[in-house]
Write a protein that holds these residues in place. Sequence first.
Motif, PDB file in Angstrom:
ATOM      1  N   ILE A  57      16.094   7.101   6.394  1.00  9.73           N
ATOM      2  CA  ILE A  57      15.553   6.167   7.392  1.00  9.73           C
ATOM      3  C   ILE A  57      14.324   5.430   6.865  1.00  9.73           C
ATOM      4  N   GLY A  58      13.853   5.850   5.716  1.00  8.41           N
ATOM      5  CA  GLY A  58      12.720   5.155   5.113  1.00  8.41           C
ATOM      6  C   GLY A  58      12.591   5.534   3.656  1.00  8.41           C
ATOM      7  N   CYS A  59      11.899   4.663   2.914  1.00  4.58           N
ATOM      8  CA  CYS A  59      11.698   4.971   1.495  1.00  4.58           C
ATOM      9  C   CYS A  59      10.337   4.461   1.038  1.00  4.58           C
ATOM     10  N   GLY A  60       9.899   4.988  -0.080  1.00  2.00           N
ATOM     11  CA  GLY A  60       8.646   4.541  -0.686  1.00  2.00           C
ATOM     12  C   GLY A  60       8.592   5.108  -2.085  1.00  2.00           C
ATOM     13  N   ALA A  61       7.746   4.487  -2.926  1.00  2.81           N
ATOM     14  CA  ALA A  61       7.677   4.931  -4.317  1.00  2.81           C
ATOM     15  C   ALA A  61       6.230   5.043  -4.761  1.00  2.81           C
ATOM     16  N   LEU A  62       5.995   5.977  -5.666  1.00  2.00           N
ATOM     17  CA  LEU A  62       4.697   6.092  -6.335  1.00  2.00           C
ATOM     18  C   LEU A  62       4.932   5.834  -7.815  1.00  2.00           C
ATOM     19  N   HIS A  63       4.298   4.781  -8.313  1.00  2.14           N
ATOM     20  CA  HIS A  63       4.490   4.406  -9.714  1.00  2.14           C
ATOM     21  C   HIS A  63       3.170   4.586 -10.458  1.00  2.14           C
ATOM     22  N   VAL A  64       3.168   5.472 -11.442  1.00  3.81           N
ATOM     23  CA  VAL A  64       1.947   5.723 -12.216  1.00  3.81           C
ATOM     24  C   VAL A  64       1.826   4.653 -13.298  1.00  3.81           C
ATOM     25  N   LEU A  65       0.637   4.015 -13.332  1.00  9.36           N
ATOM     26  CA  LEU A  65       0.407   2.963 -14.325  1.00  9.36           C
ATOM     27  C   LEU A  65      -0.368   3.456 -15.523  1.00  9.36           C
ATOM     28  N   TRP A  66      -1.289   4.389 -15.252  1.00 12.57           N
ATOM     29  CA  TRP A  66      -2.121   4.915 -16.330  1.00 12.57           C
ATOM     30  C   TRP A  66      -2.756   6.181 -15.785  1.00 12.57           C
ATOM     31  N   ASP A  68      -5.533   6.754 -14.660  1.00 13.61           N
ATOM     32  CA  ASP A  68      -6.486   6.594 -13.559  1.00 13.61           C
ATOM     33  C   ASP A  68      -5.944   5.803 -12.382  1.00 13.61           C
ATOM     34  N   LEU A  69      -4.674   5.439 -12.420  1.00 10.22           N
ATOM     35  CA  LEU A  69      -4.201   4.530 -11.367  1.00 10.22           C
ATOM     36  C   LEU A  69      -2.693   4.633 -11.133  1.00 10.22           C
ATOM     37  N   ALA A  70      -2.339   4.690  -9.845  1.00 14.25           N
ATOM     38  CA  ALA A  70      -0.918   4.651  -9.462  1.00 14.25           C
ATOM     39  C   ALA A  70      -0.768   3.675  -8.305  1.00 14.25           C
ATOM     40  N   GLU A  71       0.457   3.210  -8.099  1.00 11.17           N
ATOM     41  CA  GLU A  71       0.730   2.226  -7.038  1.00 11.17           C
ATOM     42  C   GLU A  71       1.726   2.798  -6.031  1.00 11.17           C
ATOM     43  N   VAL A  72       1.411   2.598  -4.760  1.00 13.37           N
ATOM     44  CA  VAL A  72       2.405   2.851  -3.708  1.00 13.37           C
ATOM     45  C   VAL A  72       3.182   1.555  -3.543  1.00 13.37           C
ATOM     46  N   ARG A  73       4.506   1.632  -3.683  1.00 17.66           N
ATOM     47  CA  ARG A  73       5.313   0.417  -3.619  1.00 17.66           C
ATOM     48  C   ARG A  73       6.642   0.674  -2.900  1.00 17.66           C
ATOM     49  N   SER A  74       7.318  -0.414  -2.586  1.00 22.73           N
ATOM     50  CA  SER A  74       8.660  -0.344  -1.969  1.00 22.73           C
ATOM     51  C   SER A  74       8.694   0.536  -0.728  1.00 22.73           C
ATOM     52  N   LEU A  75       7.690   0.386   0.115  1.00 22.18           N
ATOM     53  CA  LEU A  75       7.614   1.190   1.342  1.00 22.18           C
ATOM     54  C   LEU A  75       8.364   0.472   2.455  1.00 22.18           C
ATOM     55  N   ALA A  76       9.355   1.115   3.023  1.00 16.18           N
ATOM     56  CA  ALA A  76      10.150   0.485   4.085  1.00 16.18           C
ATOM     57  C   ALA A  76      10.717   1.536   5.021  1.00 16.18           C
ATOM     58  N   MET A  77      10.536   1.301   6.316  1.00 15.58           N
ATOM     59  CA  MET A  77      11.116   2.181   7.340  1.00 15.58           C
ATOM     60  C   MET A  77      12.178   1.382   8.092  1.00 15.58           C
ATOM     61  N   ALA A  78      13.307   1.984   8.362  1.00 15.57           N
ATOM     62  CA  ALA A  78      14.333   1.314   9.175  1.00 15.57           C
ATOM     63  C   ALA A  78      13.711   0.923  10.518  1.00 15.57           C
ATOM     64  N   SER A  88       3.480   6.555   7.826  1.00 17.72           N
ATOM     65  CA  SER A  88       2.238   7.242   7.418  1.00 17.72           C
ATOM     66  C   SER A  88       2.549   8.571   6.748  1.00 17.72           C
ATOM     67  N   LEU A  89       3.527   9.301   7.296  1.00 15.66           N
ATOM     68  CA  LEU A  89       3.914  10.583   6.683  1.00 15.66           C
ATOM     69  C   LEU A  89       4.364  10.376   5.242  1.00 15.66           C
ATOM     70  N   LEU A  90       5.159   9.322   5.052  1.00 11.74           N
ATOM     71  CA  LEU A  90       5.684   9.059   3.714  1.00 11.74           C
ATOM     72  C   LEU A  90       4.553   8.664   2.757  1.00 11.74           C
ATOM     73  N   VAL A  91       3.644   7.818   3.224  1.00  6.94           N
ATOM     74  CA  VAL A  91       2.518   7.427   2.358  1.00  6.94           C
ATOM     75  C   VAL A  91       1.661   8.651   2.035  1.00  6.94           C
ATOM     76  N   ASN A  92       1.423   9.507   3.018  1.00  5.63           N
ATOM     77  CA  ASN A  92       0.644  10.727   2.735  1.00  5.63           C
ATOM     78  C   ASN A  92       1.351  11.599   1.702  1.00  5.63           C
ATOM     79  N   HIS A  93       2.670  11.631   1.776  1.00  6.08           N
ATOM     80  CA  HIS A  93       3.443  12.400   0.788  1.00  6.08           C
ATOM     81  C   HIS A  93       3.250  11.803  -0.616  1.00  6.08           C
ATOM     82  N   LEU A  94       3.292  10.471  -0.695  1.00  5.30           N
ATOM     83  CA  LEU A  94       3.104   9.808  -1.995  1.00  5.30           C
ATOM     84  C   LEU A  94       1.688  10.040  -2.515  1.00  5.30           C
TER      85      LEU A  94
END
Length: 163
Positions: A57-66, A68-78, A88-94
């Motif tokens: 019902i929803g997705c999100g990704a954590l992409h590590v760049l280096w 010292d830094l990662a990105e939360v991306r592709s966050l979408a809830m049906a 919010s639960l998904l972002v907290n998980h990431l």
Amino acid sequence: MTEEFSIRSITVDDVLHVFKLVNHYAGLAQMLPKSQNQIYQNIRDFHAIVDRNDRIIGCGALHVLWGDLAEVRSLAMAEAYQGKGLGSLLVNHLIEDARALRVPQVFALTYVPDFFKNMGFRLIDKNLLPHKIWGDCIDCPKFPDCDEIALIKDLTENEGALV
Ligand SMILES: CC(C)(COP(=O)(O)OP(=O)(O)OC[C@H]1O[C@@H](n2cnc3c(N)ncnc32)[C@H](O)[C@@H]1OP(=O)(O)O)[C@@H](O)C(=O)NCCC(=O)NCCS
């Protein structure tokens, strides 16, 4: 996590579903599109929130760049599941994922800054982000005229914050 929903990594069987979910909102200009190729190649970044029948019902990704830094991306809830605290639960998980990897800062580029502010992110000038983050942007249809808003969250009390 409620009994009704859980969060898990995605598998190759989920890629088409995630592709459709993200590109549904990309079609509404609410987020950037992703190709199936991009999802397959970054499949370990992606997490899904699923119902008790294991339907995504929803997705999100954590992409590590280096280190010292990662990105939360592709966050979408049906749509039917928005406004229930699941994004919010998904972002907290990431974010917990980033903490487990000992990444000290997480950022997002988004059209919904208030959602991320609500999650403890702060606005930053996206030009202060390291050039490395723009590596993936060459695939974006909007490149080089990025109109997303950058926000960052500090995960430690470290003094050497990047931005
Ligand atoms: C943005 C999105 C992921 C939020 O997920 P959600 O499950 O609806 O959000 P939540 O229910 O966890 O909301 C948490 C808080 O953020 C706020 N919020 C949610 N969506 C918001 C939005 N679009 N703009 C501003 N605030 C928002 C909620 O009001 C809530 O605040 P509250 O705790 O004070 O009530 C979801 O609306 C979505 O998929 N939108 C379409 C795609 C998109 O914009 N993705 C973001 C790309 S970076």
